[in-house]
Enzyme design. Structure first.
Site, PDB file in Angstrom:
ATOM      1  N   LYS A 149       1.749 -48.767  18.281  1.00 35.94           N
ATOM      2  CA  LYS A 149       0.369 -48.436  18.669  1.00 35.94           C
ATOM      3  C   LYS A 149      -0.591 -48.622  17.485  1.00 35.94           C
ATOM      4  CE  LYS A 149      -0.118 -44.246  16.683  1.00 35.94           C
ATOM      5  NZ  LYS A 149      -1.250 -43.627  15.989  1.00 35.94           N
TER       6      LYS A 149
ATOM      7  N   GLU B 253      -1.274 -48.334   8.132  1.00 38.45           N
ATOM      8  CA  GLU B 253       0.175 -48.341   8.417  1.00 38.45           C
ATOM      9  C   GLU B 253       0.544 -49.499   9.355  1.00 38.45           C
ATOM     10  OE1 GLU B 253       3.907 -47.592   8.049  1.00 38.45           O
ATOM     11  OE2 GLU B 253       2.702 -46.011   7.152  1.00 38.45           O
TER      12      GLU B 253
ATOM     13  N   ASP C 129      -1.313 -42.505  23.151  1.00 39.84           N
ATOM     14  CA  ASP C 129      -1.943 -42.401  21.830  1.00 39.84           C
ATOM     15  C   ASP C 129      -3.096 -43.397  21.674  1.00 39.84           C
ATOM     16  OD1 ASP C 129      -2.109 -41.026  19.462  1.00 39.84           O
ATOM     17  OD2 ASP C 129      -0.144 -41.625  18.725  1.00 39.84           O
TER      18      ASP C 129
ATOM     19  N   LYS D  62      -7.696 -48.507   1.862  1.00 41.33           N
ATOM     20  CA  LYS D  62      -6.272 -48.837   1.734  1.00 41.33           C
ATOM     21  C   LYS D  62      -5.742 -49.487   3.006  1.00 41.33           C
ATOM     22  CE  LYS D  62      -4.504 -44.403   3.281  1.00 41.33           C
ATOM     23  NZ  LYS D  62      -3.309 -43.618   3.414  1.00 41.33           N
TER      24      LYS D  62
ATOM     25  N   ASN E 110      -6.353 -47.144  11.633  1.00 40.83           N
ATOM     26  CA  ASN E 110      -5.959 -48.523  11.928  1.00 40.83           C
ATOM     27  C   ASN E 110      -7.094 -49.313  12.577  1.00 40.83           C
ATOM     28  OD1 ASN E 110      -2.906 -48.885  11.282  1.00 40.83           O
ATOM     29  ND2 ASN E 110      -3.079 -46.848  12.190  1.00 40.83           N
TER      30      ASN E 110
ATOM     31  N   SER F   2      -9.896 -43.361  13.957  1.00 38.92           N
ATOM     32  CA  SER F   2      -8.619 -44.068  13.807  1.00 38.92           C
ATOM     33  C   SER F   2      -8.618 -44.949  12.567  1.00 38.92           C
ATOM     34  CB  SER F   2      -8.347 -44.942  15.030  1.00 38.92           C
ATOM     35  OG  SER F   2      -7.345 -45.901  14.716  1.00 38.92           O
TER      36      SER F   2
ATOM     37  N   TRP G  14      -0.924 -34.486   8.138  1.00 42.95           N
ATOM     38  CA  TRP G  14      -0.063 -34.076   9.245  1.00 42.95           C
ATOM     39  C   TRP G  14       0.949 -33.010   8.800  1.00 42.95           C
ATOM     40  CZ3 TRP G  14      -0.959 -33.819  14.044  1.00 42.95           C
ATOM     41  CH2 TRP G  14       0.056 -33.722  15.004  1.00 42.95           C
ATOM     42  N   GLY G  15       1.499 -33.181   7.602  1.00 38.34           N
ATOM     43  CA  GLY G  15       2.458 -32.197   7.095  1.00 38.34           C
ATOM     44  C   GLY G  15       1.807 -30.828   6.925  1.00 38.34           C
TER      45      GLY G  15
END
Lengths: 320, 320
Positions: free
Chosen positions: B186, B268, B238, B265, B250, B248, B11-12
């Site tokens: 979300k 979030e 979202d 991993k 998640n 996605s 994203w950065g």
């Protein structure tokens, strides 16, 4: 309970199958001229299920109605007025009807419970059954949540007590107006979703969900309902089936439409969008997504341009 | 504007690419020890984009901050407190920071703007950037709608004027609290969606959307925010990306978890659910879906049983 289902398409045949499974005595009515009826009569099966022998098929409305304690109606929404006129010639005193379709009368914008009550000039109880749930899943015992709504709490309770199960978990609705508008309008959002898919803008379906619910909520509020109802099972809760599922008739219609691919028949949302624009004018509520769907489907406006127009509206605060 | 982006993950790196495309002078900061930073330094590329030469890469926080008029932070949410402490050693007077992560502090339930302000002991402006949008789409000019929110309207306007485009249409947020909670939560709903997919209950994702938004809306309201914010772009908007997309993180985590498949991993949302349960206790708001996700992911409860438990709660009115 003695339960009758009027209409033997996918949803009607399922309702009879399901009510039978819950231990009720079930009659399933269809028109003698209906392909679905004839097929069930001859084979006791359709694409979705096998009808047990103890479900009684009939083409006599009089017989179907006479002994029924609970009557489900599952026919095309646009045919409800004519059908109700026909029903009204029978004695319906104190019968309970559950409307199981999702639509609005195209030329008037009228809700189906209103259409029904206008034509049935007798004292009856009316409820609606809305929310997500695929016949294909339910017959495999894949569960879902649905909503029974009625202005009469005793009627709701009777239906939920008789039909709730581990497969269908019911919630009591609290806003018939909001649930009827919401259940009908989700088909329009489904067409919009298909248009986005067809244009390669699938990732805009998130924004469609947020902005679509908001415009329908505004309409429900202006009509005197509770805007939060739109975010319940009857509208938002049906988005998985309508906005994302590859089985959704309305979504597939929208997708085929913008790709100029053949599509067998008009989706229910194409009629509903006309009804919603009647309500938009009457209640002075802007419905930009519905307007775009209407202009693409009925006014042959360019889909890409309409979608760009939606996006090029001036920057604004989110709750407007 | 002179814009600095802190954090050079997916994203950065996108934010720097996008700000550059809008004509701004951009610096992108990463830690010297970061794999992402080293890769960009050596190749100017990652899995998503090619970084134009006029974006200046730096590993010096001091240099990155000194001249910046607008500073985007895109690091892991759980690392924000430590990072903010580090930033606070620099002169930040009147700088404007935009937090672009979606999360809550795991052990305290604290919102990220609160964490940031607790650690930055200087007069700064703070905004958040939330809402849907895939880097993979944006780099191909597939548009989406997003939200900038801040308690300071001038700050919002400056960011939206500088960064809005035909690719990203911004809405002004009106509820920082609701947008922060919603954007973080979300990811938990995304894990729940993956659990349903993993159990073969994909069609329950409609009910998940209706009931998930409702419990988060209840929490936001209890915390003093506007429950309708949850139905905006930051949370519901979202859901396409989080609840349905095969990309996605998640959702895929939840699916792999119940299938007992390896997953690289922790998502979030696994940290966020712990934070939400802190808030659930503090504000006395029941969060049955979050509780189920927590019990499955952290307490190794059986997923099938937890999902059944959610469905077997007593029949009730929908707005409860």
């Amino acid at each position: 309970m003695r339960i009758t289902v009027l209409g033997c398409g996918r949803w009607g045949s399922f309702l009879s199958w399901y009510a039978n499974k819950q231990g009720h005595a079930v009659k399933l009515w269809g028109r003698d001229t209906s392909f679905n009826y004839q097929k069930l009569l001859q084979t006791r099966t359709n694409d979705y299920l096998l009808l047990p022998q103890n479900i009684q098929l009939t083409n006599s409305l009089e017989e179907a109605i006479a002994s029924a304690e609970l009557i489900f109606i599952a026919i095309s929404a646009q045919e409800l007025r004519g059908f109700a006129k026909q029903l009204n010639s029978l004695d319906l005193t104190n019968k309970t009807f559950v409307l199981c379709m999702k639509g609005l009368e195209m030329n008037t914008g009228e809700r189906l419970t209103r259409v029904f009550k206008e034509e049935i000039q007798q004292p009856v109880h009316v409820a609606i059954w809305v929310g997500p749930g695929h016949v294909q899943d339910f017959v495999q015992d894949i569960p879902n949540c649905m909503v029974i709504d009625s202005e009469d709490n005793d009627v709701m309770k009777r239906i939920v007590d008789g039909l709730g199960s581990e497969t269908i978990r019911f919630y009591y609705g609290e806003d018939v107006l909001g649930n009827e508008i919401g259940a009908a309008a989700k088909n329009v959002i489904g067409i919009a979703a298909g248009i986005l898919d067809g244009l390669g803008y699938t990732s805009l379906k998130g924004a469609l969900m947020a902005r679509g619910t908001k415009e329908i909520a505004r309409l429900v509020k202006a009509m005197g309902g509770n805007e939060l109802t739109v975010y319940g099972l009857g509208h938002l809760g049906d988005y998985e089936a309508t906005v994302f599922s590859k089985h959704s008739h309305n979504r597939r219609f929208g997708e085929a439409f913008v790709r100029q691919e053949p599509f067998e028949k008009l989706a229910e949302g194409a009629a509903t969008v006309k009804a919603l624009l009647q309500l938009s004018a009457k209640y002075e509520v802007e419905l930009p997504i519905c307007q775009a769907v209407n202009d693409i489907v009925w006014e042959t406006q360019d889909a890409q341009k309409q979608i760009n127009k939606l996006f090029m509206r001036p920057v604004k605060f989110e709750n407007l």
